[in-house]
Write an enzyme that holds these catalytic residues in place. Sequence first.
Site, PDB file in Angstrom:
ATOM      1  N   HIS A  36       0.537  -1.035  -0.343  1.00  0.00           N
ATOM      2  CA  HIS A  36       0.539  -0.346   0.423  1.00  0.00           C
ATOM      3  C   HIS A  36       1.065   1.232   0.070  1.00  0.00           C
ATOM      4  CE1 HIS A  36      -3.545  -2.514   0.385  1.00  0.00           C
ATOM      5  NE2 HIS A  36      -3.165  -2.509   1.262  1.00  0.00           N
ATOM      6  N   HIS A 137      -3.074  -2.830   7.989  1.00  0.00           N
ATOM      7  CA  HIS A 137      -4.103  -3.320   7.272  1.00  0.00           C
ATOM      8  C   HIS A 137      -4.821  -1.806   6.445  1.00  0.00           C
ATOM      9  CE1 HIS A 137      -7.257  -4.920   5.184  1.00  0.00           C
ATOM     10  NE2 HIS A 137      -8.121  -4.810   6.178  1.00  0.00           N
TER      11      HIS A 137
END
Length: 147
Positions: A36, A137
């Site tokens: 990410h 996450h």
Amino acid sequence: METMKISFACLLVLCTTVICQDESIRPRYQKFISQHINAGMSATRCNAVIHERGITKTNSNECKETNTFIRATTNLVKPICSQAGEPYGTMRKSLKPFDIVVCTLKNQGARRPHCDYKGQSRTRKIAINCGQGFPVHFERDIVHFND
């Protein structure tokens, strides 16, 4: 002398616990970074970056349906887990919006290496899960800045 031994033993246990906690979170934090974080990401590079980084659905060779890249450094994202974020359910929401690139799979059901993505640049606040002060996450981007 006995008190000093006990104090040292307690300090040793405390240090070992902290080191073990950091070690247990490190693989999840590294995976978060790999999946990410990309300060130089562009909407046209989804296929190349996802392929280079080996991003797939967890524990499979299936193409991930969407993957979001945050166009920032870890030094800007990690503080969301503390002073640069606020509670958002069980997650943390960034106080400020980030430039992100959302990569969406065009050929549903495809398997690696045949993943074909369309990228879209956005500016959004982000919601992440944190573990021991580290992002672990990416949950979602948040469209409305006032929620």
